[in-house]
Scaffold this motif. Structure first.
Motif, PDB file in Angstrom:
ATOM      1  N   LEU A 124    -132.330 112.649   2.861  1.00  0.00           N
ATOM      2  CA  LEU A 124    -132.185 113.554   3.998  1.00  0.00           C
ATOM      3  C   LEU A 124    -131.789 112.795   5.262  1.00  0.00           C
ATOM      4  O   LEU A 124    -131.068 113.324   6.111  1.00  0.00           O
ATOM      5  CB  LEU A 124    -133.477 114.342   4.209  1.00  0.00           C
ATOM      6  N   HIS A 125    -132.233 111.559   5.385  1.00  0.00           N
ATOM      7  CA  HIS A 125    -131.784 110.728   6.506  1.00  0.00           C
ATOM      8  C   HIS A 125    -130.274 110.530   6.438  1.00  0.00           C
ATOM      9  O   HIS A 125    -129.582 110.587   7.466  1.00  0.00           O
ATOM     10  CB  HIS A 125    -132.508 109.379   6.490  1.00  0.00           C
ATOM     11  N   ALA A 169    -137.589 117.182   8.095  1.00  0.00           N
ATOM     12  CA  ALA A 169    -137.775 116.267   6.965  1.00  0.00           C
ATOM     13  C   ALA A 169    -139.057 115.458   7.129  1.00  0.00           C
ATOM     14  O   ALA A 169    -139.822 115.283   6.167  1.00  0.00           O
ATOM     15  CB  ALA A 169    -136.565 115.342   6.845  1.00  0.00           C
ATOM     16  N   VAL A 170    -139.303 114.965   8.329  1.00  0.00           N
ATOM     17  CA  VAL A 170    -140.520 114.186   8.586  1.00  0.00           C
ATOM     18  C   VAL A 170    -141.761 115.061   8.411  1.00  0.00           C
ATOM     19  O   VAL A 170    -142.770 114.635   7.829  1.00  0.00           O
ATOM     20  CB  VAL A 170    -140.468 113.572  10.002  1.00  0.00           C
ATOM     21  N   ALA A 204    -129.817 122.140   3.866  1.00  0.00           N
ATOM     22  CA  ALA A 204    -130.979 121.245   3.933  1.00  0.00           C
ATOM     23  C   ALA A 204    -131.943 121.680   5.029  1.00  0.00           C
ATOM     24  O   ALA A 204    -133.170 121.688   4.840  1.00  0.00           O
ATOM     25  CB  ALA A 204    -130.521 119.812   4.161  1.00  0.00           C
ATOM     26  N   VAL A 205    -131.410 122.045   6.193  1.00  0.00           N
ATOM     27  CA  VAL A 205    -132.265 122.508   7.292  1.00  0.00           C
ATOM     28  C   VAL A 205    -132.973 123.800   6.898  1.00  0.00           C
ATOM     29  O   VAL A 205    -134.179 123.965   7.121  1.00  0.00           O
ATOM     30  CB  VAL A 205    -131.444 122.708   8.576  1.00  0.00           C
ATOM     31  N   GLU A 206    -132.226 124.715   6.305  1.00  0.00           N
ATOM     32  CA  GLU A 206    -132.808 125.978   5.857  1.00  0.00           C
ATOM     33  C   GLU A 206    -133.902 125.737   4.827  1.00  0.00           C
ATOM     34  O   GLU A 206    -134.979 126.341   4.882  1.00  0.00           O
ATOM     35  CB  GLU A 206    -131.698 126.862   5.278  1.00  0.00           C
ATOM     36  N   ALA A 207    -133.645 124.829   3.882  1.00  0.00           N
ATOM     37  CA  ALA A 207    -134.621 124.544   2.827  1.00  0.00           C
ATOM     38  C   ALA A 207    -135.892 123.922   3.399  1.00  0.00           C
ATOM     39  O   ALA A 207    -137.013 124.340   3.072  1.00  0.00           O
ATOM     40  CB  ALA A 207    -133.997 123.620   1.788  1.00  0.00           C
ATOM     41  N   LEU A 208    -135.734 122.916   4.238  1.00  0.00           N
ATOM     42  CA  LEU A 208    -136.890 122.229   4.806  1.00  0.00           C
ATOM     43  C   LEU A 208    -137.725 123.158   5.678  1.00  0.00           C
ATOM     44  O   LEU A 208    -138.961 123.165   5.600  1.00  0.00           O
ATOM     45  CB  LEU A 208    -136.426 121.016   5.623  1.00  0.00           C
ATOM     46  N   THR A 209    -137.053 123.940   6.516  1.00  0.00           N
ATOM     47  CA  THR A 209    -137.765 124.883   7.375  1.00  0.00           C
ATOM     48  C   THR A 209    -138.574 125.864   6.538  1.00  0.00           C
ATOM     49  O   THR A 209    -139.747 126.141   6.828  1.00  0.00           O
ATOM     50  CB  THR A 209    -136.775 125.657   8.261  1.00  0.00           C
ATOM     51  N   SER A 210    -137.969 126.382   5.476  1.00  0.00           N
ATOM     52  CA  SER A 210    -138.649 127.367   4.628  1.00  0.00           C
ATOM     53  C   SER A 210    -139.829 126.743   3.895  1.00  0.00           C
ATOM     54  O   SER A 210    -140.900 127.370   3.763  1.00  0.00           O
ATOM     55  CB  SER A 210    -137.656 127.945   3.613  1.00  0.00           C
ATOM     56  N   MET A 211    -139.668 125.508   3.427  1.00  0.00           N
ATOM     57  CA  MET A 211    -140.774 124.833   2.737  1.00  0.00           C
ATOM     58  C   MET A 211    -141.952 124.598   3.670  1.00  0.00           C
ATOM     59  O   MET A 211    -143.105 124.899   3.335  1.00  0.00           O
ATOM     60  CB  MET A 211    -140.286 123.506   2.154  1.00  0.00           C
TER      61      MET A 211
END
Length: 279
Positions: free
Chosen positions: A159-160, A142-143, A249-256
């Motif tokens: 996300l926090h 997220a950061v 959320a983890v999957e989305a952030l990693t992919s972005m």
């Protein structure tokens, strides 16, 4: 032949004796296909990240034996070049099977059977605080996404909160492959599924190994999920289903972040759409 390649071949020759490099245009540059004097084949894999090199060596020595013939065998490794030599697993990568085919469904069932073996490996002590670790990973991505201006401040705050909820979620840890998807499954000549690439393997939450399949493969192909869980030997519990949804959320952030860094618009768009669906 480059000096670097010659040095790597010397690592293999120390263990196998004379070897020859076989032509393998489909292999990425960090992999070299070799054959010894008897015609047996091997893969020489070179890492650029020492941490991943050591993680893969540990996975091969501590956890891979549980898989029997369903994974390569570690033959040798070299600290200086961060390279390892493993047996070659013959067969076809599962991501090259025709979508919608019976062969694809069989591969998912076989992959479920293989993952069941890996997840049955006893955890080492001390126990890993999987929830806290995963919450930390969510915040890490997220950061990074916020620093790259991929998400705004309001999304970061949300996300926090997701991370705080994740940290408080009870979950059991197992040994996870953590890149468990068809590109790392080999359909062997007998129809069984072997798994390759153990550089990410570590203790984690069980459903983490299902996340990429759940979000990338199964939404439009529920039959693949059915076949996979049949091979795995059981359905997910309600708690595991809820936990799997949190990993979106983890999957989305990693992919972005990865999509942005690599200039991969498809991966970025996939991650952005997934994040929008859960926030």
């Amino acid at each position: 032949m480059s000096t670097a390649t010659e040095a790597l071949l010397a690592v293999a020759q120390d263990t196998l004796g004379p070897v020859t490099v076989e032509r393998a245009p489909d292999l990425p540059a960090h992999l070299t296909l070799l054959a010894d004097a008897a015609g047996d084949r091997y893969l020489l894999k070179r890492h650029t990240d020492p941490e991943r090199f050591h993680a893969e060596i540990h996975a091969y020595t501590a956890w891979r034996p549980q898989l029997g013939a369903r994974a390569p065998h570690l033959v040798a490794f070299d600290e200086g070049s961060c390279s390892l030599l493993v047996t070659y697993v013959p067969g076809r990568r599962a991501d090259r099977l025709r979508p919608g085919s019976t062969a694809e469904e069989r591969a998912h069932r076989g992959a479920g059977e293989t993952l069941r073996l890996l997840h049955a490996v006893p955890l080492e002590q001390p126990a890993v605080d999987v929830a806290a670790f995963l919450a930390g990973r969510m915040l890490h991505w997220a950061v990074r996404a916020h620093a790259a201006a991929l998400i705004d401040q309001a999304e970061l705050r949300t996300l926090h909160r997701h991370a705080e909820e994740l940290a408080a979620t009870p979950m059991d840890g197992v040994i996870c492959h953590l890149d468990y998807q068809p590109r790392n499954w080999i359909v062997q000549p007998d129809g069984g599924i072997a798994v390759i690439d153990f550089e990410h393997t570590r203790p984690d939450a069980l459903v983490r190994d299902l996340a990429r399949l759940a979000f990338r493969r199964w939404p439009h192909r529920p039959r693949l999920r059915e076949e996979f869980l049949t091979g795995y030997g059981r359905d997910l519990s309600d708690e595991e289903e809820r936990l799997l949804s949190r990993f979106a959320a983890v999957e989305a952030l990693t992919s972005m972040v990865r999509g942005d860094e690599r200039g991969d618009p498809r991966l970025f768009a996939y991650g952005k759409a997934l994040l929008a669906a859960i926030l």
